[in-house]
Design an enzyme around this catalytic site. Sequence first.
Site, PDB file in Angstrom:
ATOM      1  CG  ASP A  14      -1.950  -1.082   1.217  1.00  0.00           C
ATOM      2  OD1 ASP A  14      -2.081  -1.770   0.184  1.00  0.00           O
ATOM      3  OD2 ASP A  14      -2.654  -1.242   2.229  1.00  0.00           O
ATOM      4  N   GLY A  42      -6.462  -9.886   1.163  1.00  0.00           N
ATOM      5  CA  GLY A  42      -6.173 -11.239   1.647  1.00  0.00           C
ATOM      6  C   GLY A  42      -5.153 -11.224   2.772  1.00  0.00           C
ATOM      7  CG  ASP A 236      -9.181  -6.205   4.544  1.00  0.00           C
ATOM      8  OD1 ASP A 236     -10.074  -6.660   3.806  1.00  0.00           O
ATOM      9  OD2 ASP A 236      -8.341  -5.384   4.165  1.00  0.00           O
TER      10      ASP A 236
HETATM   11  O1  RIB Z   1      -9.019  -3.467   2.350  1.00  0.00           O
HETATM   12  C1  RIB Z   1      -7.885  -2.656   2.361  1.00  0.00           C
HETATM   13  C2  RIB Z   1      -6.922  -3.105   1.305  1.00  0.00           C
HETATM   14  O2  RIB Z   1      -7.501  -2.893   0.048  1.00  0.00           O
HETATM   15  C3  RIB Z   1      -5.628  -2.333   1.275  1.00  0.00           C
HETATM   16  O3  RIB Z   1      -4.651  -2.864   2.124  1.00  0.00           O
HETATM   17  C4  RIB Z   1      -5.256  -2.363  -0.200  1.00  0.00           C
HETATM   18  O4  RIB Z   1      -4.142  -3.139  -0.476  1.00  0.00           O
HETATM   19  C5  RIB Z   1      -6.490  -2.872  -0.924  1.00  0.00           C
HETATM   20  O5  RIB Z   1      -6.329  -4.148  -1.330  1.00  0.00           O
END
Ligand code: RIB
Length: 294
Positions: A14, A42, A236
């Site tokens: 990121d 993931g 996530d």
């Molecule tokens: O959900 C957040 C993620 O979305 C980030 O870390 C980025 O890499 C994207 O995949």
Amino acid sequence: MKPKITVIGSLNMDLTATSVKRPMAGETILGERFETFPGGKGANQAVAASRLGAEVTMIGMVGQDPFGNELMHVLHQEGVRTDHIGRADTSSGVAVIQVVDGDNSITVIPGANFALTPSSIEVKREVIAASDIVLIQLEIPMETVLAAARCCKEANVPYILNPAPAQQLPLEVIEQAAWITPNESEAAVLFDDTEKALKEYADKLVITKGEDGVIYSGGHVEAFPVQPVDTTGAGDTFNAALAFQLASGSALSEACSYANAAAALQIVSHGAQAGMPLHDEVISFLRQNGQNPL
Ligand code: RIB
């Protein structure tokens, strides 16, 4: 016993710029900070589940580049099994992230994540079959998502489908999921009529609504009010915590409450993975907020 969670999905680096406003088309602005963080939906879910105490295996793909090395190293340090992550002859996935007022906009360049083919999932049947639950998102090719769903079905292992980033899905992938966890905008892409879908997929469709909490058929679980610093990775963390609790046998309402608490703790730090909490921290937070933890 630690729940066994397998995550099938993306790993990204990121590249995050924080600024006081978003630039308009054609505009240049000066930002406040730039950072690189390990991410990818993931990998974020894998790290969050591992911090909570699950035994986590990640199936994914990185490039043969320094970002790939770093992404593998971080997962390994976090206690995630990385021996089922492949190396593609291309660059690792990257996400360009703009954070303004704690909220993010993300552009993902999938890179090596799109080299995760259906056959690279099919050869992992034994890993999938040994899992209590599987987490799948949509930053890998759709035919790979379908192959993962089929492998889970064959092995009789439940999977949580986190349909992010939003896109239309084969009906089979929805029908075979044990739980589907879109946010409101993702739900609108998946279903013509969200209210109808909530009834049709009762106890399966769980819609996250940010500060308004979570809804499912007949249920609403409140979020915890916190001032976000960076919401990247909140979804996530929610999905990983939900998987952790469901695999541990919790009821959906309790699992959602625990997952909301984990996400609330995560969004008060910069970057997706830095603020992901430990199980004990989630339990203390629930107690501090007057909830009776599991
Ligand atoms: O959900 C957040 C993620 O979305 C980030 O870390 C980025 O890499 C994207 O995949």
